[in-house]
Design a protein around this motif. Structure first.
Motif, PDB file in Angstrom:
ATOM      1  N   ALA A 186       0.832  -1.204   0.000  1.00 23.55           N
ATOM      2  CA  ALA A 186       0.000   0.000   0.000  1.00 23.55           C
ATOM      3  C   ALA A 186       0.865   1.252   0.000  1.00 23.55           C
ATOM      4  O   ALA A 186       0.539   2.249  -0.679  1.00 23.55           O
ATOM      5  CB  ALA A 186      -0.929  -0.005   1.218  1.00 23.55           C
ATOM      6  N   ALA A 187       1.982   1.215   0.748  1.00 29.87           N
ATOM      7  CA  ALA A 187       2.876   2.372   0.781  1.00 29.87           C
ATOM      8  C   ALA A 187       3.526   2.592  -0.577  1.00 29.87           C
ATOM      9  O   ALA A 187       3.693   3.733  -1.019  1.00 29.87           O
ATOM     10  CB  ALA A 187       3.946   2.162   1.855  1.00 29.87           C
ATOM     11  N   VAL A 242       9.245  -1.334  -3.630  1.00 28.19           N
ATOM     12  CA  VAL A 242       9.027  -2.579  -2.908  1.00 28.19           C
ATOM     13  C   VAL A 242       9.513  -3.761  -3.734  1.00 28.19           C
ATOM     14  O   VAL A 242       9.457  -3.736  -4.969  1.00 28.19           O
ATOM     15  CB  VAL A 242       7.528  -2.753  -2.564  1.00 28.19           C
ATOM     16  CG1 VAL A 242       6.689  -2.932  -3.816  1.00 28.19           C
ATOM     17  CG2 VAL A 242       7.316  -3.902  -1.587  1.00 28.19           C
ATOM     18  N   THR A 243      10.030  -4.778  -3.069  1.00 25.21           N
ATOM     19  CA  THR A 243      10.391  -6.039  -3.712  1.00 25.21           C
ATOM     20  C   THR A 243       9.628  -7.156  -3.029  1.00 25.21           C
ATOM     21  O   THR A 243       9.641  -7.264  -1.800  1.00 25.21           O
ATOM     22  CB  THR A 243      11.909  -6.302  -3.633  1.00 25.21           C
ATOM     23  OG1 THR A 243      12.590  -5.409  -4.506  1.00 25.21           O
ATOM     24  CG2 THR A 243      12.239  -7.732  -4.055  1.00 25.21           C
ATOM     25  N   TRP A 252       2.340 -11.775  -5.985  1.00 24.92           N
ATOM     26  CA  TRP A 252       1.720 -10.909  -4.988  1.00 24.92           C
ATOM     27  C   TRP A 252       1.490  -9.511  -5.569  1.00 24.92           C
ATOM     28  O   TRP A 252       0.476  -8.866  -5.325  1.00 24.92           O
ATOM     29  CB  TRP A 252       2.625 -10.817  -3.760  1.00 24.92           C
ATOM     30  CG  TRP A 252       1.950 -10.383  -2.484  1.00 24.92           C
ATOM     31  CD1 TRP A 252       1.090  -9.334  -2.329  1.00 24.92           C
ATOM     32  CD2 TRP A 252       2.061 -10.989  -1.195  1.00 24.92           C
ATOM     33  NE1 TRP A 252       0.676  -9.235  -1.020  1.00 24.92           N
ATOM     34  CE2 TRP A 252       1.255 -10.247  -0.300  1.00 24.92           C
ATOM     35  CE3 TRP A 252       2.787 -12.070  -0.693  1.00 24.92           C
ATOM     36  CZ2 TRP A 252       1.159 -10.559   1.058  1.00 24.92           C
ATOM     37  CZ3 TRP A 252       2.681 -12.381   0.651  1.00 24.92           C
ATOM     38  CH2 TRP A 252       1.875 -11.633   1.508  1.00 24.92           C
ATOM     39  N   LEU A 253       2.434  -9.056  -6.382  1.00 19.31           N
ATOM     40  CA  LEU A 253       2.337  -7.711  -6.955  1.00 19.31           C
ATOM     41  C   LEU A 253       1.591  -7.672  -8.285  1.00 19.31           C
ATOM     42  O   LEU A 253       1.209  -6.594  -8.745  1.00 19.31           O
ATOM     43  CB  LEU A 253       3.745  -7.137  -7.167  1.00 19.31           C
ATOM     44  CG  LEU A 253       4.590  -6.899  -5.910  1.00 19.31           C
ATOM     45  CD1 LEU A 253       5.955  -6.334  -6.309  1.00 19.31           C
ATOM     46  CD2 LEU A 253       3.892  -5.951  -4.949  1.00 19.31           C
ATOM     47  N   ARG A 254       1.385  -8.837  -8.904  1.00 17.84           N
ATOM     48  CA  ARG A 254       0.841  -8.873 -10.260  1.00 17.84           C
ATOM     49  C   ARG A 254      -0.460  -8.094 -10.429  1.00 17.84           C
ATOM     50  O   ARG A 254      -0.610  -7.350 -11.417  1.00 17.84           O
ATOM     51  CB  ARG A 254       0.658 -10.335 -10.679  1.00 17.84           C
ATOM     52  CG  ARG A 254       0.098 -10.534 -12.103  1.00 17.84           C
ATOM     53  CD  ARG A 254       0.930  -9.815 -13.147  1.00 17.84           C
ATOM     54  NE  ARG A 254       2.334 -10.218 -13.133  1.00 17.84           N
ATOM     55  CZ  ARG A 254       3.283  -9.561 -13.780  1.00 17.84           C
ATOM     56  NH1 ARG A 254       2.973  -8.446 -14.455  1.00 17.84           N
ATOM     57  NH2 ARG A 254       4.529  -9.973 -13.735  1.00 17.84           N
ATOM     58  N   LEU A 280       1.142   0.052  -9.859  1.00 13.62           N
ATOM     59  CA  LEU A 280       2.584  -0.102  -9.711  1.00 13.62           C
ATOM     60  C   LEU A 280       3.210  -0.306 -11.082  1.00 13.62           C
ATOM     61  O   LEU A 280       2.580  -0.860 -11.991  1.00 13.62           O
ATOM     62  CB  LEU A 280       2.921  -1.290  -8.808  1.00 13.62           C
ATOM     63  CG  LEU A 280       2.549  -1.176  -7.326  1.00 13.62           C
ATOM     64  CD1 LEU A 280       2.873  -2.470  -6.598  1.00 13.62           C
ATOM     65  CD2 LEU A 280       3.267  -0.002  -6.667  1.00 13.62           C
ATOM     66  N   GLU A 281       4.447   0.128 -11.195  1.00 17.17           N
ATOM     67  CA  GLU A 281       5.196  -0.008 -12.448  1.00 17.17           C
ATOM     68  C   GLU A 281       6.426  -0.876 -12.181  1.00 17.17           C
ATOM     69  O   GLU A 281       7.107  -0.707 -11.165  1.00 17.17           O
ATOM     70  CB  GLU A 281       5.628   1.379 -12.929  1.00 17.17           C
ATOM     71  CG  GLU A 281       6.453   1.371 -14.204  1.00 17.17           C
ATOM     72  CD  GLU A 281       6.861   2.785 -14.598  1.00 17.17           C
ATOM     73  OE1 GLU A 281       8.029   2.972 -15.042  1.00 17.17           O
ATOM     74  OE2 GLU A 281       6.032   3.711 -14.461  1.00 17.17           O
TER      75      GLU A 281
END
Length: 311
Positions: free
Chosen positions: A236-237, A245-246, A251-253, A261-262
């Protein structure tokens, strides 16, 4: 010295649950009955097993040692009784799995619903945490871990996607303001959203790889979260523009697909092998666990070439 098995079981129940009321809920016994049983056991052994306060109940040092020995013993008893259960037409009982939060979020949702539909008499209990524990001592039948975290003398079969990647990302707004890194070393000039294990141990540095070159970066930034429990806060941040973030790519997809997110340094994203379901190889396998093992082997995308002992 003869010790009542019911009193030992009462102690294990309370110690695992962290309290008499929670132990009563999980076992179906009364809280007062459990308290009396533990008190009798302590009197017979001549040692305090549980420290009791108005808010918490926790094993003493002696209690913890006893719990560590009783966990595997009671697991063997349950497995022996379950031999009878295995002769039933449909396996029944409780299957307890200890898994990392990532597996609970990214692996089990594609497996658990269809497994439970196929075995309606099995109750699946999932304990999601990122501390590395003895699954038997914790009262679990099996666990899910990545190969570098597998315990010795365990059987292991692949479960979930066999190849995964760590993805690095940030919001377009953040990257517009602070620039888009072209090399992992440039991350030292960026706000990196780090994480640590809930035990307090720092997670390994962010690692990137391209054409045989491996680069490790110590993340430094305005936010540090515990792995699993607070990971969504880091995501969220990142979406809000706080930093980079890594995390697991899966999870990020959704956030990458939506444009929140890019991708950052995508040619450097490192691949790693998927997780394994692991369980003791030198004990009877309870019927619910055997059913789960067979089910996982039968899922095409999660199939294995047979269980293999880990070194």
């Amino acid at each position: 010295m003869k010790v009542d098995l019911g009193e030992l079981n009462a102690f294990v129940t309370v110690a695992r649950a962290g309290g008499f009321r929670d132990g009563a809920r999980s076992s179906g016994a009364s809280a007062s009955g459990l308290s009396e049983a533990v008190t009798r056991l302590e009197g017979q052994l001549g040692v305090r097993l549980l420290n009791r306060t108005t808010r918490t109940v926790a094993p003493t040092e002696a209690g913890q040692r006893l719990l560590e020995r009783l966990g595997p013993a009671f697991a063997e008893v349950e497995a022996a009784v379950d031999v009878v259960n295995s002769s039933r037409n449909r396996p029944a009982g409780t299957l307890r799995l200890n898994v990392p939060v990532s597996a609970a979020r990214l692996v089990l949702p594609t497996i658990a619903p269809s497994f439970l539909a196929a075995y309606p008499d099995i109750r699946l209990e999932v304990i999601a945490e990122n501390n590395f524990i003895d699954v038997l001592a914790a009262g679990c039948d099996a666990g899910i871990r990545y190969d570098e975290r597998l315990e010795q003398d365990m059987m292991a079969i692949p479960i979930g996607p066999r190849v995964q990647r760590f993805a690095t990302a940030a919001s377009p707004n953040y990257l517009d303001r602070y620039g888009r890194p072209n090399h992992p070393r440039e991350l030292v000039d960026h706000a990196c959203l780090g994480s640590r294990l809930s035990s307090g141990a720092m997670v390994a540095p962010w690692e990137f790889e391209r054409e045989g070159e491996i680069v490790r970066v110590e993340p430094k930034g305005p936010l540090l979260v515990s792995v699993g429990a607070a990971t969504d806060l880091a995501v969220a941040a990142a979406i809000a523009g706080t930093g980079i973030v890594t995390l697991f790519e899966d999870w990020l997809r959704p956030h990458l697909a939506s444009g929140q997110l890019e991708p950052v340094l995508e040619p450097w994203w490192q691949s790693f092998s998927g997780p394994f379901l692991y369980y003791p190889g030198r004990r009877l396998v309870p019927a619910p666990l055997r059913a789960f093992i067979d089910f996982v082997r039968g899922v095409p995308s999660h199939s294995a070439h047979g269980a293999t002992p880990t070194a």
